[in-house]
Write a protein that holds these residues in place. Structure first.
Motif, PDB file in Angstrom:
ATOM      1  N   LEU A 143       0.838  -1.199   0.000  1.00 26.03           N
ATOM      2  CA  LEU A 143       0.000   0.000   0.000  1.00 26.03           C
ATOM      3  C   LEU A 143       0.876   1.253   0.000  1.00 26.03           C
ATOM      4  O   LEU A 143       2.034   1.221   0.404  1.00 26.03           O
ATOM      5  N   GLU A 183      -3.027   5.068   1.331  1.00 23.85           N
ATOM      6  CA  GLU A 183      -3.891   3.903   1.513  1.00 23.85           C
ATOM      7  C   GLU A 183      -3.760   3.346   2.920  1.00 23.85           C
ATOM      8  O   GLU A 183      -4.761   2.959   3.545  1.00 23.85           O
ATOM      9  N   ARG A 221      -9.246  -3.794  -0.193  1.00 17.52           N
ATOM     10  CA  ARG A 221      -9.602  -3.122  -1.449  1.00 17.52           C
ATOM     11  C   ARG A 221     -10.433  -1.857  -1.254  1.00 17.52           C
ATOM     12  O   ARG A 221     -10.262  -0.883  -2.012  1.00 17.52           O
ATOM     13  N   TRP A 237      -8.088   1.060  -1.227  1.00 16.48           N
ATOM     14  CA  TRP A 237      -7.158   1.309  -2.321  1.00 16.48           C
ATOM     15  C   TRP A 237      -7.493   2.624  -3.025  1.00 16.48           C
ATOM     16  O   TRP A 237      -8.669   2.974  -3.208  1.00 16.48           O
ATOM     17  N   ARG A 295      -4.637  -2.043  -9.224  1.00 15.71           N
ATOM     18  CA  ARG A 295      -3.659  -3.122  -9.163  1.00 15.71           C
ATOM     19  C   ARG A 295      -3.758  -3.948 -10.428  1.00 15.71           C
ATOM     20  O   ARG A 295      -4.866  -4.260 -10.877  1.00 15.71           O
TER      21      ARG A 295
END
Length: 404
Positions: A182, A186, A380, A383, A387
């Motif tokens: 991360l 994040e 997630r 995020w 990715r």
């Protein structure tokens, strides 16, 4: 704009300083890694853009980065900006609140290196707790992360989540696998959700799918902490830091921290042969060279140590933990003694679960890795960047992004 790096969060704020209107008295948590592309310190650049900075704060190693591991010296006044400075390292909540008194907004501009035990995220956690308490007391403290790419990229490595029994300042959250992949922004969103706090993030302007450090030389590398002098050492760090939990040297006090490991009275040639045989079997990505060194500080300071220097064998190392566990257990085979308490704080699993041979350790790691990857997917919602191969919407053109 040229090159893959584009703008950091700091540079996006500098390009639109009017965003700071209404932020009141602004503090900045930073260190030498907080610089622009032309190496201007973030405090100086923000002052030049008209942001009303009133104080600087430093994490471990201090604002000027001069502190040894576990130290955070007070510099008094920052010479470049003329601002008073203090540190926010390993304080209790009352101390953190006291030091942040008189600040309405705290900016954070730090390079994080993607590992749960790197303490800059612990200081950010402390700041978010203080922000929550200030909010509850009717004295809001706005926290804004000036995001930067994680220099070692999106890669996730197990073990999985930290066992709550091993929480410490090198493991303040149970939400992260050991190598979390991360950015600081994040990470702050993960921590804010845990702490019931609010955080804003000024995103980097990196192209979709790009994450890591500019290796083409467009943006110079500034060590985020004293023992990470370049990207090679930083790539090794998530695994080789485990040697801290042995009475062997991890290379601190030498020019090659985390590349040199050893101890007095070891057989350097036998250790190198063992590691190179394991590399041929398990493709660890390094060649070990017999080496002799005398650390100037830290473990075995002033003593001649025998061990190995690690060299990347076929391009940049992508996974560090298999190598780190292999080196750790090979040193144990050679006679090094483990510190179980520190080992389980770093790894987040009981020391008794860490096998004592390289082959057994790598077998255990395969299970930890799968669990770590699954744990990473639960993050997630926090995020901010896509990715590769994982559905995740790009936040778009919005720059400030509050925690959910």
């Amino acid at each position: 704009m040229t090159g893959p790096f584009s703008l950091t969060g700091l540079e996006r704020l500098l390009a639109a300083p009017e965003r700071a209107a209404g932020w009141g008295r602004v503090g900045l948590l930073t260190n030498p890694s907080g610089v622009t592309r032309d190496l201007t310190p973030s405090a100086v650049a923000l002052q030049g853009a008209g942001v009303r900075l009133t104080r600087l704060f430093g994490p471990e190693h201090g604002v000027d980065g001069s502190g040894a591991p576990g130290e955070a010296p007070e510099a008094g006044v920052d010479a470049a900006s003329g601002l008073p400075s203090s540190v926010l390292y390993h304080l209790n909540e009352e101390e953190t609140l006291s030091r942040l008194g008189g600040i309405d907004t705290l900016l954070v501009d730090l390079v994080d290196v993607g590992v749960r035990f790197y303490t800059y995220i612990s200081t950010v956690r402390d700041v978010l707790r203080a922000s929550r308490t200030r909010q509850e007391n009717g004295e809001p403290l706005r926290v804004v992360i000036l995001d930067r790419p994680n220099p070692v990229g999106f890669t996730v490595e197990g073990p999985p989540l930290l066992d709550p029994a091993f929480r410490s300042f090198v493991g303040v959250t149970t939400a992260l696998p050991l190598r979390h992949g991360l950015t600081m922004g994040e990470l702050a969103r993960v921590l804010a959700a845990e702490e019931g706090a609010q955080v804003e993030v000024i995103l980097t302007d990196a192209p979709d799918g790009w994450h890591g450090h500019d290796s083409d030389g467009e943006r110079p590398w500034v060590p985020p902490s004293p023992n990470l002098p370049d990207l090679l050492h930083t790539r090794l760090y998530p695994g080789l830091c485990l040697v801290e939990a042995l009475d062997a040297s991890e290379g601190r006090g030498t020019a090659l921290p985390f590349r040199l490991v050893g101890a007095p009275d070891l057989d350097a040639h036998a250790l190198a042969a063992r590691l190179n045989a394991l590399d041929r079997t398990f493709n660890l990505g390094v060649t070990a060279r017999p080496a002799f060194f005398a650390p100037t500080t830290s473990k075995h300071a002033g003593q001649r140590c025998a061990g190995v220097q690690l060299h990347e064998r076929s391009g940049p190392l992508t996974r560090a933990l298999p190598l780190g566990l292999t080196v750790f257990t090979a040193l144990e085979e050679a006679g090094a003694q483990r510190n179980p308490d520190w080992l389980q704080k770093l790894l987040g699993v009981p020391a008794a679960d860490v096998p004592r041979t390289p082959e057994a350790a790598l077998e255990a790691l395969s299970g930890w890795q799968a669990a770590g990857e699954q744990a990473a997917l639960t993050l997630r919602p926090h995020w901010l960047y896509p990715r590769p191969g994982v559905p995740s919407p790009r936040p778009g053109s919005e720059v400030l992004r509050p925690a959910p």
